[in-house]
Structures are given as C-alpha cells and as structure tokens.
Design an enzyme around this catalytic site. Structure first.
Site, PDB file in Angstrom:
ATOM      1  N   ARG A 211      12.165   4.129  -2.138  1.00 19.83           N
ATOM      2  CA  ARG A 211      12.135   5.313  -2.677  1.00 19.83           C
ATOM      3  C   ARG A 211      10.628   6.223  -2.632  1.00 19.83           C
ATOM      4  O   ARG A 211       9.918   5.484  -1.732  1.00 19.83           O
ATOM      5  CB  ARG A 211      11.963   4.616  -4.269  1.00 19.83           C
ATOM      6  CG  ARG A 211      10.661   4.173  -4.714  1.00 19.83           C
ATOM      7  CD  ARG A 211      10.575   3.902  -6.166  1.00 19.83           C
ATOM      8  NE  ARG A 211       9.208   3.372  -6.663  1.00 19.83           N
ATOM      9  CZ  ARG A 211       9.061   2.972  -7.826  1.00 19.83           C
ATOM     10  NH1 ARG A 211       9.954   2.720  -8.563  1.00 19.83           N
ATOM     11  NH2 ARG A 211       7.822   2.894  -8.167  1.00 19.83           N
ATOM     12  N   GLY A 212      10.496   7.115  -3.027  1.00 21.89           N
ATOM     13  CA  GLY A 212       9.345   7.920  -3.056  1.00 21.89           C
ATOM     14  C   GLY A 212       8.972   8.240  -1.599  1.00 21.89           C
ATOM     15  O   GLY A 212       9.751   8.787  -0.815  1.00 21.89           O
ATOM     16  N   ASP A 255       9.190  -9.194   1.165  1.00 22.46           N
ATOM     17  CA  ASP A 255       8.094  -8.830   0.596  1.00 22.46           C
ATOM     18  C   ASP A 255       7.008  -8.993   1.683  1.00 22.46           C
ATOM     19  O   ASP A 255       6.678  -9.631   2.336  1.00 22.46           O
ATOM     20  CB  ASP A 255       7.838  -9.723  -0.604  1.00 22.46           C
ATOM     21  CG  ASP A 255       6.668  -9.562  -1.607  1.00 22.46           C
ATOM     22  OD1 ASP A 255       5.427  -8.746  -0.935  1.00 22.46           O
ATOM     23  OD2 ASP A 255       6.278  -9.868  -2.270  1.00 22.46           O
ATOM     24  N   VAL A 256       6.239  -7.661   1.575  1.00 25.70           N
ATOM     25  CA  VAL A 256       5.330  -7.647   2.797  1.00 25.70           C
ATOM     26  C   VAL A 256       4.107  -8.799   2.792  1.00 25.70           C
ATOM     27  O   VAL A 256       3.424  -8.927   3.816  1.00 25.70           O
ATOM     28  CB  VAL A 256       4.581  -6.263   2.952  1.00 25.70           C
ATOM     29  CG1 VAL A 256       5.704  -5.204   3.495  1.00 25.70           C
ATOM     30  CG2 VAL A 256       3.994  -5.538   1.615  1.00 25.70           C
ATOM     31  N   ASN A 282       3.695   1.630   4.580  1.00 25.69           N
ATOM     32  CA  ASN A 282       3.992   2.535   3.431  1.00 25.69           C
ATOM     33  C   ASN A 282       3.714   1.775   2.091  1.00 25.69           C
ATOM     34  O   ASN A 282       3.291   2.163   0.937  1.00 25.69           O
ATOM     35  CB  ASN A 282       4.793   3.513   3.578  1.00 25.69           C
ATOM     36  CG  ASN A 282       5.356   4.107   2.064  1.00 25.69           C
ATOM     37  OD1 ASN A 282       4.368   5.128   1.981  1.00 25.69           O
ATOM     38  ND2 ASN A 282       6.049   3.798   1.418  1.00 25.69           N
ATOM     39  N   LYS A 289      -7.238  -0.486 -13.819  1.00 24.76           N
ATOM     40  CA  LYS A 289      -8.072  -0.679 -15.160  1.00 24.76           C
ATOM     41  C   LYS A 289      -9.638  -0.745 -14.611  1.00 24.76           C
ATOM     42  O   LYS A 289      -9.843  -0.508 -13.163  1.00 24.76           O
ATOM     43  CB  LYS A 289      -8.020  -2.154 -15.382  1.00 24.76           C
ATOM     44  CG  LYS A 289      -7.090  -2.308 -16.544  1.00 24.76           C
ATOM     45  CD  LYS A 289      -7.290  -3.595 -16.891  1.00 24.76           C
ATOM     46  CE  LYS A 289      -6.147  -4.200 -18.127  1.00 24.76           C
ATOM     47  NZ  LYS A 289      -5.636  -3.490 -19.135  1.00 24.76           N
ATOM     48  N   LEU A 290     -10.477  -0.160 -15.597  1.00 26.69           N
ATOM     49  CA  LEU A 290     -11.886  -0.182 -15.094  1.00 26.69           C
ATOM     50  C   LEU A 290     -12.268  -1.477 -14.694  1.00 26.69           C
ATOM     51  O   LEU A 290     -11.908  -2.595 -15.042  1.00 26.69           O
ATOM     52  CB  LEU A 290     -12.567   0.333 -16.381  1.00 26.69           C
ATOM     53  CG  LEU A 290     -12.483   1.470 -16.961  1.00 26.69           C
ATOM     54  CD1 LEU A 290     -13.303   1.564 -18.320  1.00 26.69           C
ATOM     55  CD2 LEU A 290     -12.921   2.748 -16.166  1.00 26.69           C
ATOM     56  N   ASN A 341     -12.084   6.466  -7.449  1.00 24.42           N
ATOM     57  CA  ASN A 341     -11.406   7.239  -8.610  1.00 24.42           C
ATOM     58  C   ASN A 341     -11.534   5.890  -9.895  1.00 24.42           C
ATOM     59  O   ASN A 341     -11.572   4.917  -9.684  1.00 24.42           O
ATOM     60  CB  ASN A 341      -9.879   7.145  -8.209  1.00 24.42           C
ATOM     61  CG  ASN A 341      -9.229   8.176  -9.398  1.00 24.42           C
ATOM     62  OD1 ASN A 341      -9.984   8.977  -9.868  1.00 24.42           O
ATOM     63  ND2 ASN A 341      -8.225   8.218  -9.378  1.00 24.42           N
ATOM     64  N   TYR A 347      -7.635  -0.411  -6.052  1.00 21.84           N
ATOM     65  CA  TYR A 347      -6.918   0.718  -5.095  1.00 21.84           C
ATOM     66  C   TYR A 347      -7.867   1.185  -3.957  1.00 21.84           C
ATOM     67  O   TYR A 347      -7.283   1.345  -2.927  1.00 21.84           O
ATOM     68  CB  TYR A 347      -6.273   1.416  -6.094  1.00 21.84           C
ATOM     69  CG  TYR A 347      -5.203   2.348  -5.538  1.00 21.84           C
ATOM     70  CD1 TYR A 347      -4.027   1.927  -4.930  1.00 21.84           C
ATOM     71  CD2 TYR A 347      -5.508   3.776  -5.217  1.00 21.84           C
ATOM     72  CE1 TYR A 347      -3.167   2.859  -4.336  1.00 21.84           C
ATOM     73  CE2 TYR A 347      -4.716   4.816  -4.816  1.00 21.84           C
ATOM     74  CZ  TYR A 347      -3.585   4.063  -4.139  1.00 21.84           C
ATOM     75  OH  TYR A 347      -2.494   4.828  -3.755  1.00 21.84           O
TER      76      TYR A 347
HETATM   77  P1  NAD Z   1       6.434   4.024  -5.035  1.00 23.66           P
HETATM   78  O1  NAD Z   1       5.852   3.151  -5.970  1.00 23.66           O
HETATM   79  O2  NAD Z   1       7.416   5.176  -5.473  1.00 23.66           O
HETATM   80  O3  NAD Z   1       6.992   3.246  -3.803  1.00 23.66           O
HETATM   81  C1  NAD Z   1       6.351   1.921  -3.144  1.00 23.66           C
HETATM   82  C2  NAD Z   1       7.419   1.246  -2.513  1.00 23.66           C
HETATM   83  O4  NAD Z   1       6.967   0.188  -1.910  1.00 23.66           O
HETATM   84  C3  NAD Z   1       8.409   0.820  -3.509  1.00 23.66           C
HETATM   85  O5  NAD Z   1       9.919   0.937  -3.172  1.00 23.66           O
HETATM   86  C4  NAD Z   1       8.227  -0.569  -3.808  1.00 23.66           C
HETATM   87  O6  NAD Z   1       9.284  -1.603  -4.008  1.00 23.66           O
HETATM   88  C5  NAD Z   1       7.588  -0.992  -2.764  1.00 23.66           C
HETATM   89  N1  NAD Z   1       6.642  -2.446  -2.335  1.00 23.66           N
HETATM   90  C6  NAD Z   1       5.830  -2.510  -3.381  1.00 23.66           C
HETATM   91  N2  NAD Z   1       4.979  -3.601  -3.302  1.00 23.66           N
HETATM   92  C7  NAD Z   1       5.923  -4.167  -2.174  1.00 23.66           C
HETATM   93  C8  NAD Z   1       5.865  -5.328  -1.291  1.00 23.66           C
HETATM   94  N3  NAD Z   1       5.011  -6.512  -1.783  1.00 23.66           N
HETATM   95  N4  NAD Z   1       6.604  -5.671  -0.236  1.00 23.66           N
HETATM   96  C9  NAD Z   1       7.669  -4.638   0.053  1.00 23.66           C
HETATM   97  N5  NAD Z   1       7.794  -3.437  -0.651  1.00 23.66           N
HETATM   98  C10 NAD Z   1       6.853  -3.178  -1.742  1.00 23.66           C
HETATM   99  O7  NAD Z   1       5.135   4.715  -4.360  1.00 23.66           O
HETATM  100  P2  NAD Z   1       4.902   6.004  -3.635  1.00 23.66           P
HETATM  101  O8  NAD Z   1       4.311   7.052  -4.484  1.00 23.66           O
HETATM  102  O9  NAD Z   1       6.189   6.369  -2.833  1.00 23.66           O
HETATM  103  O10 NAD Z   1       3.768   5.887  -2.538  1.00 23.66           O
HETATM  104  C11 NAD Z   1       3.789   5.320  -1.248  1.00 23.66           C
HETATM  105  C12 NAD Z   1       2.469   4.876  -0.527  1.00 23.66           C
HETATM  106  O11 NAD Z   1       1.644   6.237  -0.528  1.00 23.66           O
HETATM  107  C13 NAD Z   1       1.634   3.752  -1.392  1.00 23.66           C
HETATM  108  O12 NAD Z   1       0.934   3.168  -0.265  1.00 23.66           O
HETATM  109  C14 NAD Z   1       0.749   4.713  -2.456  1.00 23.66           C
HETATM  110  O13 NAD Z   1      -0.381   4.021  -2.408  1.00 23.66           O
HETATM  111  C15 NAD Z   1       0.403   5.873  -1.311  1.00 23.66           C
HETATM  112  N6  NAD Z   1       0.175   7.245  -1.993  1.00 23.66           N
HETATM  113  C16 NAD Z   1       0.929   7.759  -2.787  1.00 23.66           C
HETATM  114  C17 NAD Z   1       0.442   8.902  -3.604  1.00 23.66           C
HETATM  115  C18 NAD Z   1       1.351   9.532  -4.619  1.00 23.66           C
HETATM  116  O14 NAD Z   1       0.580  10.851  -5.097  1.00 23.66           O
HETATM  117  N7  NAD Z   1       2.427   9.077  -4.939  1.00 23.66           N
HETATM  118  C19 NAD Z   1      -0.912   9.371  -3.259  1.00 23.66           C
HETATM  119  C20 NAD Z   1      -1.631   8.587  -2.265  1.00 23.66           C
HETATM  120  C21 NAD Z   1      -1.153   7.496  -1.581  1.00 23.66           C
END
Ligand code: NAD
Length: 441
Positions: A211-212, A255-256, A282, A289-290, A341, A347
C-alpha cells in the site's frame, strides 16, 4: 488528481477569489507525468556565464524544445548554466536575466541552475560564487508560485555528460514535488539509457509494497519497464497480491526483520526472474511517543524495521548471488527524520541513520557501479497522514513552497529516477521530496 479538498476549492473561480482576498495559500494542481507527455510544457529560456554545457544544448535539440530566451513568450523552463561563474560579480545574471524571465514562467514551470561543487574549488572567489548558487536557488524556490520549482545541479568537472538524467528529471513533471533541492553528479561509467523505458529488462524489489508509497513505487517502476517483486508482511498478503498482479510482477510475503529476509529476497528474485538489479527499501513504521515515555521495546521496533533490516538484507544482497554489478539501491528516509520531530526520536534516529548508511554504502560499492541513495519525503497524502488530526494535518500540508502535500507517485518518480541506468553519476545522496518544506535539515 487533486491532492486535497482545499486545493480543489482554490482552483475554482469563487475559491480563488476568496482565498486571494483572505491571503490564504494558493496551491495549484501540479503538472504530473503521463506517458507521451513532452519534457517541457513550453519553450525554454537558456542563459550561461560561458557557452552552456553541451549536455544542455544536446538535450534541448534531442527533445525538439524551442529556445525562447529572447522575446516575451511564456516559458516551460529556465536553465541557467552558472558553471562558469568565477566570482560574486558574475552572479548579476540573476537580477539581469533570470529575474525578468521568472515573470514569463508558466504554471508548474521549471528553473534549473547548473554549477560546480564548491567544496572542491580552491579559489575563494569562485568557491563563493558557486556556493552562492545554493542560496539563490532555494530563495527562488520560495518565491515561485503556481506549482513552479527551482533546483540546482552541481556537476563535477569531467562528469558533464552524466548530468543528462538529473536534467531530464528536474525539468520534467516527474519532479513535481521536488523543490529547492541540490543534486550532485559525479563521474561514472554511463550505461546507455532508453529514456522512455529506462528500467526495461531490470528486476526490482520493493519492500512495503502492499500500500501507500511502496505500491506507488511498484507502479512507477513497472511503468518504466521493470519486473517488480512486491514484498510485504504476510498480514498484508491480499493487498500485496493485488499490487503484484496489477504491475505484472510477483509477490513475496516476508517480514523484512526476519533473519533470512535477505536470502529469501535474493532467492526469489534470482529463482523467479533470473536476477536482481534494483532494491528499494521502503517498508517503514512509526511508534510515536515523547522520548521520556519511550520504552526500549518501542525504540527497538522502529530501528529494527526502518534501519537494521536494511543493513542486514544488504549484507546478503551485496554478496555473491545478490545484487548485480551496476545495481541500484534506494532507501526511504524522511524530512521529519532529518529535521527531528517531537515524539519521533526513534523514527528520526532510524531515518537519519538511513542517510549515514547510504553514504557509507555508496563508497563501499562504488567500484561495482552500484549506486546508493535516499529519498526523504515530506508531507505525503497517504492513509497514515489522513489520520493526523485536521489542524495539524493542514499545517503539515501548507508549510512548503507548493502549499500542498505531495502524492505517493511523487516519491515513486524520484525513486525511479535514482534507479535509472542514466543516474550512474548520482550516489550517496539524499533528495527531499517535500515541496521545499520549511522543516529544516
Ligand atoms: P504505510 O504504512 O502506508 O506502508 C508501509 C508498508 O510497509 C505497509 O504495507 C506495511 O505492511 C509494510 N511493512 C511494515 N513493516 C514491515 C515489515 N517488517 N516487513 C515488511 N513490510 C513491512 O507507509 P507509507 O506512508 O507508504 O510510507 C512508506 C515509507 O515512506 C516508510 O518508510 C515511511 O517511513 C516513509 N515516509 C512516509 C511519509 C508519508 O508522509 N507518508 C513521509 C516520510 C517518509
């Protein structure tokens, strides 16, 4: 696609008038990439301290772009080759030529300035002039309106021909949400690139692809010709299979953080597709949390997924039977990670750590022609950011030069650009895809 309701509202006649009267942000719909789209939305204005670099003039010729430096035609892009700027006095091209030309820039227009890396220049006056470019370009990015962007390309002497992929990316609509950034191009062996299908014949793995942003990366890499292996946790299996089917690739449930994740990824890519050329780290999580309220387990869970998994997987992929020579690795960082942040110490540690890892890896594998880069997204419209409370979300969206959030595809386009064969001269870098967010770093 409209990024959010407010942007849709201010694009309407009434909304535009009202928001102007109230002095509210004026986001516009950004021009985004579509197949067959011309590189530029209009002619180019081209200036230089010396004769512009061949890579610029050749590109303009190859793409059939009209040179409208003289006259008053509206411009799709302004390119200023400042490589020859040898002292502060030579910078008056900015007020004399570039300033007036900015008024002619079309919506979603591009300003690209070329210069030399100042840190490798001995002459103080030349180094000052070259370093000054960064200040001007970042300021222009903040002054431009209507979706236009300004970016700087620093070309090492001898690497001029390698700048083509950076120029193409920053001039095109693929870089819609990349603004106020500096890209460095160094020497490298340059493989030939098909600019329409740059990833044809390549096998790419994308983690967190269910997703995403990860799903968008899978889409764009496949569009650019790659065979995609979509990786995600078993719990996301159904969505993962849907993405893999959509892009004509395969799904791998892993799972990565699993100790054998690297081996399973390498075996799948080689066994099912005959190789591995592009690795996109990705997958990522937040556990905010603080710091005062963060226990060790919460801390470790974020470091494990966002950073340690990448180190462990790549130890395997960089050994025999893993990533091909000339391969590409792109890792997801984050602007809030880079800037720090509140509530995100874990993070931020992981996302800043990614940058340190990328820089060290880039040096480690340079001889094999492998590049390592990081993408740092700012506020991107995903299910995660949709859950942020409205007021905080609105601030996150608007505190950037484009006054809007980016889309997952904007991050994906940048990842895909790093992955191109033509980006061989770009390594060890972190590029923010944040619309020039005011979150510093
Ligand atoms: P999201 O939560 O929508 O998607 C993350 C995906 O990673 C999910 O499908 C989840 O199942 C998978 N995932 C999580 N843990 C995993 C694991 N242990 N093994 C395999 N897969 C795993 O997040 P997103 O918003 O699409 O973000 C993607 C990347 O971009 C992330 O690294 C996030 O930190 C980074 N990011 C996102 C934003 C934002 O605004 N959305 C901003 C900065 C950075």
């Amino acid at each position: 696609m409209t990024t959010d309701r407010y942007t849709g509202f201010v694009s309407s006649g009434f909304g535009k008038t009202l928001s102007r009267r109230l002095g509210l942000p004026q986001p516009v719909e950004l021009r985004r990439f579509e197949p067959e789209q011309p590189l530029l939305d209009g002619p180019i204005g081209l200036w230089g301290n010396d004769q512009p670099l061949d890579v610029v003039t050749d590109l303009i010729r190859a793409e059939g772009i009209e040179d409208a430096s003289d006259g008053d035609a509206r411009l799709g892009a302004i390119v200023y080759d400042a490589c020859g700027a040898s002292d502060p006095a030579s910078l008056d091209v900015f007020p004399a030529r570039i300033g007036p030309a900015l008024k002619r820039l079309r919506p979603s227009g591009r300003v690209v300035v070329l210069g030399r890396p100042p840190e490798s220049i001995d002459d103080p006056a030349r180094a000052a002039a070259q370093r000054a470019l960064e200040g001007v370009v970042r300021s222009i990015g903040k002054e431009l309106r209507a979706g236009a962007t300004a970016n700087l390309v620093l070309v090492e002497p001898g690497a001029e021909a390698r700048a083509e992929s950076a120029l193409r990316f920053l001039l095109s609509s693929r870089s819609a949400y990349v603004d106020g950034q500096v890209v460095r191009v160094g020497p490298a062996v340059l493989p030939s690139t098909d600019w329409q299908k740059p990833l044809q014949g390549k096998v790419a793995v994308v983690t967190g692809a269910a997703r995403g942003i990860g799903a968008a990366i899978a889409d764009v890499l496949a569009r650019d010709g790659a065979t995609v292996v979509a990786v995600d946790v078993p719990a996301a299996g159904e969505a993962l299979a849907a993405v893999a089917n959509r892009v004509g690739g395969t799904a791998l449930q892993v799972d990565v953080t699993a100790p054998d994740a690297g081996r399973r990824i390498a075996d799948h890519a080689h066994g099912r597709h005959g190789g591995l050329d592009v690795m996109i780290h990705n997958a990522g999580i937040t556990r905010d949390k603080l710091l005062v309220n963060t226990d060790v387990e919460r801390w470790n869970s974020v470091l494990a997924v966002n950073l340690e998994s990448q180190l462990r997987i790549d130890d395997v992929l960089l050994a025999e039977g893993g990533l091909a020579d000339g391969g590409r690795v792109v890792c997801l960082s984050s602007t809030s990670g880079l800037a720090g942040n509140r509530g995100q110490a874990n993070y931020a540690a992981s996302k800043a750590g990614v940058v340190g890892m990328v820089q060290a890896r880039a040096r480690q594998v340079a001889e094999r022609g492998i590049t390592y880069n990081a993408v740092a997204p700012g506020f991107i419209e995903t299910v995660l950011t949709a859950r942020i409370p409205l007021a905080t979300r609105e601030v996150g969206r608007r505190i950037n030069s484009l006054s809007q959030g980016g889309l997952p595809v904007d991050v994906a386009e940048t990842v895909a650009w790093f992955a191109q064969p033509g980006s061989a001269g770009v390594t060890g870098q972190v590029l923010r895809v944040c619309g020039q967010s005011q979150l510093g770093a």
